[in-house]
Design a protein around this motif. Structure first.
Motif, short mmCIF file in Angstrom:
data_model
loop_
_atom_site.label_atom_id
_atom_site.label_comp_id
_atom_site.label_asym_id
_atom_site.label_seq_id
_atom_site.Cartn_x
_atom_site.Cartn_y
_atom_site.Cartn_z
N CYS A 93 111.48 80.96 5.44
CA CYS A 93 111.48 79.58 5.95
C CYS A 93 110.42 78.73 5.24
O CYS A 93 110.66 77.54 5.00
CB CYS A 93 111.26 79.57 7.46
SG CYS A 93 112.68 80.21 8.37
N ALA A 94 109.28 79.32 4.90
CA ALA A 94 108.25 78.58 4.17
C ALA A 94 108.76 78.18 2.78
O ALA A 94 108.47 77.08 2.30
CB ALA A 94 106.97 79.41 4.05
N ILE A 95 109.55 79.05 2.15
CA ILE A 95 110.16 78.68 0.87
C ILE A 95 111.18 77.56 1.10
O ILE A 95 111.23 76.59 0.35
CB ILE A 95 110.82 79.89 0.19
CG1 ILE A 95 109.77 80.96 -0.11
CG2 ILE A 95 111.53 79.46 -1.10
CD1 ILE A 95 110.37 82.30 -0.54
N ALA A 96 111.97 77.68 2.16
CA ALA A 96 112.97 76.65 2.50
C ALA A 96 112.33 75.29 2.72
O ALA A 96 112.91 74.26 2.39
CB ALA A 96 113.77 77.07 3.73
N ALA A 97 111.12 75.29 3.27
CA ALA A 97 110.42 74.04 3.57
C ALA A 97 109.56 73.55 2.41
O ALA A 97 108.85 72.54 2.54
CB ALA A 97 109.55 74.22 4.81
N GLY A 98 109.59 74.25 1.27
CA GLY A 98 108.84 73.81 0.10
C GLY A 98 107.37 74.17 0.11
O GLY A 98 106.60 73.65 -0.70
N ARG A 99 106.96 75.08 0.98
CA ARG A 99 105.55 75.48 1.07
C ARG A 99 105.19 76.60 0.09
O ARG A 99 104.02 76.79 -0.22
CB ARG A 99 105.24 75.94 2.50
CG ARG A 99 105.41 74.86 3.53
CD ARG A 99 105.26 75.41 4.92
NE ARG A 99 105.49 74.37 5.91
CZ ARG A 99 105.69 74.61 7.19
NH1 ARG A 99 105.68 75.86 7.66
NH2 ARG A 99 105.90 73.62 8.02
N LEU A 100 106.18 77.37 -0.30
CA LEU A 100 106.03 78.49 -1.24
C LEU A 100 107.23 78.45 -2.18
O LEU A 100 108.22 77.77 -1.89
CB LEU A 100 106.04 79.84 -0.51
CG LEU A 100 104.97 80.11 0.53
CD1 LEU A 100 105.34 81.33 1.36
CD2 LEU A 100 103.63 80.34 -0.17
N GLU A 101 107.15 79.25 -3.25
CA GLU A 101 108.27 79.26 -4.19
C GLU A 101 108.99 80.60 -4.30
O GLU A 101 110.14 80.64 -4.70
CB GLU A 101 107.80 78.84 -5.58
CG GLU A 101 107.52 77.36 -5.71
CD GLU A 101 106.25 76.91 -5.02
OE1 GLU A 101 106.30 75.88 -4.33
OE2 GLU A 101 105.20 77.57 -5.15
N GLY A 102 108.35 81.71 -3.97
CA GLY A 102 109.01 82.99 -4.16
C GLY A 102 108.56 84.07 -3.21
O GLY A 102 107.52 83.94 -2.55
N TYR A 103 109.34 85.16 -3.17
CA TYR A 103 109.09 86.27 -2.25
C TYR A 103 109.76 87.53 -2.79
O TYR A 103 110.90 87.47 -3.25
CB TYR A 103 109.65 85.91 -0.88
CG TYR A 103 109.82 87.03 0.10
CD1 TYR A 103 108.72 87.69 0.64
CD2 TYR A 103 111.09 87.41 0.53
CE1 TYR A 103 108.89 88.70 1.57
CE2 TYR A 103 111.25 88.42 1.46
CZ TYR A 103 110.14 89.07 1.98
OH TYR A 103 110.31 90.07 2.90
#
Length: 163
Positions: A93-103
């Motif tokens: 969800c953090a990637i979805a919200a633009g807070r992170l880029e990868g996992y």
């Protein structure tokens, strides 16, 4: 809390709640992703060396711990930084919200990622297997997720690791 609804072998709705931030991420298949009712989208970071990437492990197996250490070392050498948040669903969800880029994480179970995977996809990102193939089942899998822009570079970094 993470809840996914599956029908005919595909995730059709997902919701992830973060009680610490009082944030509710929701996505119906084909309906976009929202955070507390407001549409969200992935970041536009297009270079892995500028991206924040999460790597996590949930194991006591010494071989898996070694593999995780090599993964973190590889990601630290090619990305803009490596973090560990603890919750796969909230990471997606953090990637979805633009807070992170990868996992990246080994051996993820469906209950940890399916809702977040749909939310991420509806926000413009993607989640695949380590080899770049789509993750379409509810089977346990080694997964890599991103904003989409850095995905090819992230997959290449994993290939160089031998993952």
């Amino acid at each position: 809390m993470s809840v996914a609804l599956r029908s005919h072998n595909r995730t059709v709705a997902g919701a992830v709640y973060d009680p610490g931030r009082d944030e509710m991420f929701v996505a119906p298949l084909g309906g976009g992703a929202t955070l507390n009712g407001v549409p969200v989208g992935v970041s536009d970071i297009a270079r892995l060396d500028r991206a924040l990437v999460v790597a996590q492990a949930q194991t006591v197996d010494t071989d898996e711990i070694g593999a995780y250490a090599r993964l973190v070392e590889r990601l630290m050498s090619v990305s803009g930084g490596v973090r560990s948040l603890g919750s796969p669903a909230l990471t997606l969800c953090a990637i979805a919200a633009g807070r992170l880029e990868g996992y990246c994480e080994y051996s993820m179970d469906a209950w940890d990622i399916l809702a977040g995977q749909l939310i991420l996809s509806e926000a413009g990102g993607m989640l695949t297997l380590f080899d770049g193939q789509p993750h379409l089942t509810a089977d346990r899998a080694d997964v890599v997720a991103s904003n989409g822009y850095i995905h090819p570079e992230l997959i290449d970094a994993l290939r160089a690791l031998g993952a």
